[in-house]
Write an enzyme that holds these catalytic residues in place. Structure first.
Site, PDB file in Angstrom:
ATOM      1  N   GLY A  12      34.178  46.783  36.573  1.00 48.78           N
ATOM      2  CA  GLY A  12      34.103  47.114  37.799  1.00 48.78           C
ATOM      3  C   GLY A  12      32.722  47.006  38.368  1.00 48.78           C
ATOM      4  O   GLY A  12      32.565  47.649  39.594  1.00 48.78           O
ATOM      5  N   THR A  13      31.702  46.351  37.877  1.00 49.38           N
ATOM      6  CA  THR A  13      30.573  45.994  38.562  1.00 49.38           C
ATOM      7  C   THR A  13      30.439  45.355  40.104  1.00 49.38           C
ATOM      8  O   THR A  13      29.992  45.766  40.976  1.00 49.38           O
ATOM      9  CB  THR A  13      29.423  45.545  37.886  1.00 49.38           C
ATOM     10  N   ASN A  14      31.218  44.364  40.083  1.00 55.25           N
ATOM     11  CA  ASN A  14      31.382  43.756  41.297  1.00 55.25           C
ATOM     12  C   ASN A  14      32.287  44.484  42.200  1.00 55.25           C
ATOM     13  O   ASN A  14      32.012  44.548  43.549  1.00 55.25           O
ATOM     14  CB  ASN A  14      32.292  42.384  41.074  1.00 55.25           C
ATOM     15  N   LYS A  61      52.574  43.176  29.844  1.00 52.04           N
ATOM     16  CA  LYS A  61      53.294  43.779  28.791  1.00 52.04           C
ATOM     17  C   LYS A  61      54.678  44.688  29.371  1.00 52.04           C
ATOM     18  O   LYS A  61      55.581  44.564  29.030  1.00 52.04           O
ATOM     19  CB  LYS A  61      52.500  44.755  27.815  1.00 52.04           C
ATOM     20  N   LEU A  94      46.907  33.935  38.240  1.00 53.08           N
ATOM     21  CA  LEU A  94      48.007  34.151  38.839  1.00 53.08           C
ATOM     22  C   LEU A  94      48.807  32.967  39.140  1.00 53.08           C
ATOM     23  O   LEU A  94      48.494  31.749  39.347  1.00 53.08           O
ATOM     24  CB  LEU A  94      47.526  34.746  40.385  1.00 53.08           C
ATOM     25  N   HIS A 110      32.543  33.478  40.774  1.00 48.75           N
ATOM     26  CA  HIS A 110      32.397  32.861  39.573  1.00 48.75           C
ATOM     27  C   HIS A 110      30.806  32.822  39.375  1.00 48.75           C
ATOM     28  O   HIS A 110      30.268  32.350  40.274  1.00 48.75           O
ATOM     29  CB  HIS A 110      33.060  31.609  39.541  1.00 48.75           C
ATOM     30  N   ASP A 151      39.174  27.890  39.601  1.00 47.01           N
ATOM     31  CA  ASP A 151      37.694  27.685  40.086  1.00 47.01           C
ATOM     32  C   ASP A 151      37.909  26.371  41.085  1.00 47.01           C
ATOM     33  O   ASP A 151      36.777  26.111  41.273  1.00 47.01           O
ATOM     34  CB  ASP A 151      36.735  27.546  39.188  1.00 47.01           C
ATOM     35  N   ALA A 180      22.860  37.622  42.552  1.00 48.65           N
ATOM     36  CA  ALA A 180      23.805  36.528  43.335  1.00 48.65           C
ATOM     37  C   ALA A 180      24.950  37.260  43.507  1.00 48.65           C
ATOM     38  O   ALA A 180      25.670  37.563  44.771  1.00 48.65           O
ATOM     39  CB  ALA A 180      23.945  35.467  42.485  1.00 48.65           C
TER      40      ALA A 180
END
Length: 199
Positions: A12-14, A61, A94, A110, A151, A180
């Site tokens: 979860g750094t973003n 699952k 998704l 990305h 993407d 970035a």
């Protein structure tokens, strides 16, 4: 103000960059109302809880199939009245039914300058390894809308990062994140939530 749902699969750094941007006012046209992980026990869930944000787990699952997973995820996000979905290190594809419900309202970050080193199979360190193997001198990150092509959605923001002679996939990944991804993801979320950017 729009409601933001963040989908995660790992540390979860973003997500942290988004939480910090919300606190600092960079994101002010939307607020994160829920963080959903497709993997239990990941640190991103702890980050959400530490910030007082709803944290939820839905796994393929437990759902039994990809279609059931998409339906459960969609139902939960709608229950939380989510307007914009942000994929922040979300390692699940998704399906069309989900993409239709949130058409032009899903963002992904990305770790390359799309159209380089993207598409099926390009994620995590694989992206940076490919960039180094190819010998590019500049890489970076891209925030784009999500559609049915991996993407392949419209680009919102990009930021370039120099590749250094001594780089490894790990050092390059860290620098692309810091220079970035953590900068342009919050900026792109604010642009979309404020209505300044749309498809």
């Amino acid at each position: 103000m729009l409601n933001i749902g963040v989908l995660v699969s790992g540390g979860g750094t973003n997500l942290q960059a988004l939480i910090d941007a919300q606190k600092s006012g960079i994101i002010h046209s939307g607020r994160i109302v829920t963080v959903v992980s497709n993997k239990p026990g990941v640190y991103a869930l702890t980050r959400a809880e530490n910030a007082g944000i709803d944290a939820h787990v839905i796994t393929k699952k437990e759902c039994g199939s990809s279609d059931a997973f998409d339906a459960a995820l969609c139902a939960y996000l709608q229950k939380m009245q989510v307007d914009v979905v942000v994929l922040a290190g979300f390692l699940a594809i998704l399906g069309d039914s989900f993409l239709l419900v949130y058409k032009d309202r899903i963002l992904n970050v990305h770790p390359s300058l799309i159209p380089s080193f993207c598409g099926d199979g390009f994620y995590g360190l694989k992206v940076h390894r490919a960039a180094l193997d190819y010998g590019v001198k500049v890489t970076g990150a891209t925030v784009h809308f999500v559609n049915e092509i991996t993407d392949g959605g419209k680009i919102i923001l990009q930021k370039a990062v120099d590749v250094l002679e001594e780089d490894t996939p790990e050092t390059l990944q860290k620098r692309v994140m810091e220079e970035a991804e953590w900068k342009i993801l919050p900026e792109a979320v604010e642009l979309v939530c404020s209505g300044k950017v749309h498809v």
